[in-house]
Design an enzyme around this catalytic site. Structure first.
Site, PDB file in Angstrom:
ATOM      1  N   SER A  62     -13.047   1.774  -6.988  1.00  0.00           N
ATOM      2  CA  SER A  62     -14.443   1.640  -8.277  1.00  0.00           C
ATOM      3  C   SER A  62     -13.875   3.053  -9.372  1.00  0.00           C
ATOM      4  O   SER A  62     -14.884   2.575 -11.023  1.00  0.00           O
ATOM      5  CB  SER A  62     -15.941   2.761  -7.797  1.00  0.00           C
ATOM      6  OG  SER A  62     -15.333   4.086  -7.299  1.00  0.00           O
ATOM      7  N   SER A  72     -25.883   6.648 -15.263  1.00  0.00           N
ATOM      8  CA  SER A  72     -25.558   5.224 -14.613  1.00  0.00           C
ATOM      9  C   SER A  72     -26.504   5.255 -13.779  1.00  0.00           C
ATOM     10  O   SER A  72     -27.442   6.033 -13.416  1.00  0.00           O
ATOM     11  CB  SER A  72     -24.314   5.873 -13.554  1.00  0.00           C
ATOM     12  OG  SER A  72     -24.498   5.317 -12.113  1.00  0.00           O
ATOM     13  N   ASP A 114      -4.069   0.909  -9.260  1.00  0.00           N
ATOM     14  CA  ASP A 114      -5.614   0.063  -9.473  1.00  0.00           C
ATOM     15  C   ASP A 114      -5.674   0.168 -10.678  1.00  0.00           C
ATOM     16  O   ASP A 114      -6.968  -1.125 -11.127  1.00  0.00           O
ATOM     17  CB  ASP A 114      -6.325   1.532  -8.775  1.00  0.00           C
ATOM     18  CG  ASP A 114      -6.043   1.623  -7.282  1.00  0.00           C
ATOM     19  OD1 ASP A 114      -4.988   0.795  -6.802  1.00  0.00           O
ATOM     20  OD2 ASP A 114      -6.454   3.112  -6.863  1.00  0.00           O
ATOM     21  N   GLU A 127       0.378  -1.142   0.430  1.00  0.00           N
ATOM     22  CA  GLU A 127      -0.678  -0.019  -0.112  1.00  0.00           C
ATOM     23  C   GLU A 127       0.976   1.441   0.357  1.00  0.00           C
ATOM     24  O   GLU A 127       1.882   1.305   0.389  1.00  0.00           O
ATOM     25  CB  GLU A 127      -0.947   0.047   1.134  1.00  0.00           C
ATOM     26  CG  GLU A 127      -2.409   0.226   0.785  1.00  0.00           C
ATOM     27  CD  GLU A 127      -3.188  -0.710  -0.209  1.00  0.00           C
ATOM     28  OE1 GLU A 127      -3.297  -0.626  -1.556  1.00  0.00           O
ATOM     29  OE2 GLU A 127      -3.812  -1.033   0.452  1.00  0.00           O
ATOM     30  N   HIS A 128       0.513   1.967  -0.835  1.00  0.00           N
ATOM     31  CA  HIS A 128       1.565   3.354  -1.457  1.00  0.00           C
ATOM     32  C   HIS A 128       2.853   3.367  -1.891  1.00  0.00           C
ATOM     33  O   HIS A 128       3.569   3.425  -1.453  1.00  0.00           O
ATOM     34  CB  HIS A 128       1.356   3.980   0.318  1.00  0.00           C
ATOM     35  CG  HIS A 128      -0.076   4.495   0.031  1.00  0.00           C
ATOM     36  ND1 HIS A 128      -0.619   5.855  -0.080  1.00  0.00           N
ATOM     37  CD2 HIS A 128      -1.355   4.214   1.436  1.00  0.00           C
ATOM     38  CE1 HIS A 128      -1.629   6.418   0.650  1.00  0.00           C
ATOM     39  NE2 HIS A 128      -1.698   4.878   0.914  1.00  0.00           N
ATOM     40  N   THR A 129       2.883   2.034  -2.058  1.00  0.00           N
ATOM     41  CA  THR A 129       3.950   1.840  -2.788  1.00  0.00           C
ATOM     42  C   THR A 129       3.931   1.434  -3.908  1.00  0.00           C
ATOM     43  O   THR A 129       4.981   1.980  -5.320  1.00  0.00           O
ATOM     44  CB  THR A 129       4.723   0.215  -2.730  1.00  0.00           C
ATOM     45  OG1 THR A 129       3.441  -0.756  -3.069  1.00  0.00           O
ATOM     46  CG2 THR A 129       5.376   0.455  -0.878  1.00  0.00           C
ATOM     47  N   GLU A 166      -6.517   9.903 -14.867  1.00  0.00           N
ATOM     48  CA  GLU A 166      -6.685  10.420 -13.511  1.00  0.00           C
ATOM     49  C   GLU A 166      -5.683  11.176 -13.318  1.00  0.00           C
ATOM     50  O   GLU A 166      -6.245  11.839 -12.383  1.00  0.00           O
ATOM     51  CB  GLU A 166      -6.996   9.048 -12.861  1.00  0.00           C
ATOM     52  CG  GLU A 166      -7.592   9.007 -11.057  1.00  0.00           C
ATOM     53  CD  GLU A 166      -8.291   7.939 -10.321  1.00  0.00           C
ATOM     54  OE1 GLU A 166      -8.181   8.063  -9.521  1.00  0.00           O
ATOM     55  OE2 GLU A 166      -8.855   7.010 -11.232  1.00  0.00           O
TER      56      GLU A 166
END
Length: 400
Positions: free
Chosen positions: A132, A68, A177, A34-36, A165
């Site tokens: 998401s 949506s 992600d 995580e966060h790597t 993004e």
């Protein structure tokens, strides 16, 4: 909802039911690492069997209409006017992807992007830290490129979605992600080096156990969180390390042994804690890869616990809700590993729980969590699934 129902919703939204194609992109869970990702390190994510579906059909007038089943906001944009608008809310993600698709196509092929109607349906909890946004990005990239008749390798769609993004939405995320969502394989995690995109699939054999994802139901938006602050802190730490090791390109290239020799150059204790987490988390991913190879679930669970403790104490991205879930899950017999997953600041934990203890786990964790936070958690029993794909007519359609 199944494919026929989604097509029915499409007809309600757009007024016709011909030429509709169905696409899917999963959410993801990250076990270790995580966060790597934005620090050029290793991660170990997996795609899930829930995610985002898109029913889509082409238009010829240059208009893209986004709808949506999960959000009320309706957005319509001309192909020549793909600009960020705050009021467009969730639809900025597909708009950003479309802009990147057009730029990638270049003048010769951009004419193939001549409009589409697209209806999304997702069963990933919004803001839960299960990607998401990446799911929406990849299902959009796949759907709109296929409708345009342009075949783009999945790895290129992954990179494109990250650019959207970063540059359109404004979240300075790494590539994990999007990679997990696009490249996932059923029953397997992905060991990915995020700066080189070298990767390998690692079978995750959890016979006798279930993957239980627990949602804090505390909403948070990455763009509004301290996510970008943490990234800047890591960049500052890397620059300090470069004063003694100039050739180092990322924190992901700094081993624990090297860190022990150079930690003295970081005088700021906060930045020192951030860097230590990244380096130790990177080591945990490498250890997890070895553990999965010998199918040692107990040791894998221990690494998950170490991960959460590091994110709590060194990186400081957990918070009261995630820590309460972690504490209460750790007390339940049959839970051999638990940790936050995603960027933090709310979102979810992922736990490895014995099959016959899952009901007890849910009951006890929910009772204690609600008593301490006033929030009611949501539990998901998950499986590891495939990455983004078109759902062809001959495929058996499951309900979603």
């Amino acid at each position: 909802m199944d494919a026929a129902e989604l097509k029915g919703k499409f007809a309600e939204a757009f007024g016709y039911d011909e030429g509709i194609r169905i696409f899917f992109a999963p959410g993801r869970v990250n076990f270790i690492g995580e966060h790597t990702d934005y620090n050029g390190g290793y991660v170990l994510p997996a795609a899930l069997t829930f995610g985002t579906w898109a029913a889509a059909s082409t238009r010829e007038d240059g208009i893209y209409r986004f709808r949506s089943t999960n959000f009320d906001t309706k957005v319509e944009s001309d192909v020549s006017e793909m600009i960020y608008k705050k009021e467009d809310d969730w639809a900025n993600y597909p708009k950003g992807v479309l802009r990147e698709l057009i730029q990638l196509a270049g003048p010769e092929n951009s004419k193939h992007y001549h409009g589409a109607d697209i209806l999304y349906h997702g069963n990933i909890p919004n803001g839960a830290g299960l990607s998401s946004s990446a799911s929406i990005e990849l299902v959009t990239g796949l759907a709109l490129s296929k409708l345009a008749g342009i075949d783009i390798p999945m790895i290129e769609l992954v990179k494109l979605a990250q650019r959207a993004e970063n540059h359109f939405v404004g979240v300075n995320c790494g590539i994990m992600d999007q990679f997990a969502v696009g490249m996932g394989k059923e029953g397997q995690a992905m060991a990915l080096k995020c700066d080189t995109l070298e990767y390998d699939y690692m079978p995750v054999k959890i016979d006798g156990y279930k993957l239980v994802i627990t949602n804090t139901n505390k909403q948070r938006g990455l763009a509004d969180s301290k996510y970008n602050v943490r990234r800047r802190e890591c960049e500052q730490g890397l620059e300090m390390i470069k004063t003694v090791i100039p050739h180092v390109k990322s924190l992901g290239d700094v081993s624990f042994e090297v860190w022990e020799k150079v930690r003295h150059v970081i005088k700021d204790p906060v930045i020192g804690r951030r860097v230590e987490h990244v380096i130790m988390e990177n080591e945990r991913v490498l250890a997890a890869m070895r553990v999965l190879e010998r199918n040692d679930l107990n040791e894998f669970g221990a690494l998950m616990i170490q991960k959460h403790e590091s994110l709590r104490d060194l990186y400081e991205v957990t918070g009261a809700e995630l820590d309460t879930l972690f504490d209460e899950a750790s007390k339940v017999e049959g839970c051999i590993g638990t940790c936050m997953t995603g960027a933090g600041f709310g979102g979810c934990t992922v736990s490895l729980v014995k099959d016959d203890e899952v009901d007890t786990f849910k009951e006890r964790v929910a009772e204690k969590y609600t008593a301490k936070t006033g929030l009611v958690p949501t539990f998901y029993i998950c499986e590891i699934g495939d990455g983004a794909t078109e759902k062809l007519k001959e495929e058996k359609q499951s309900r979603f």
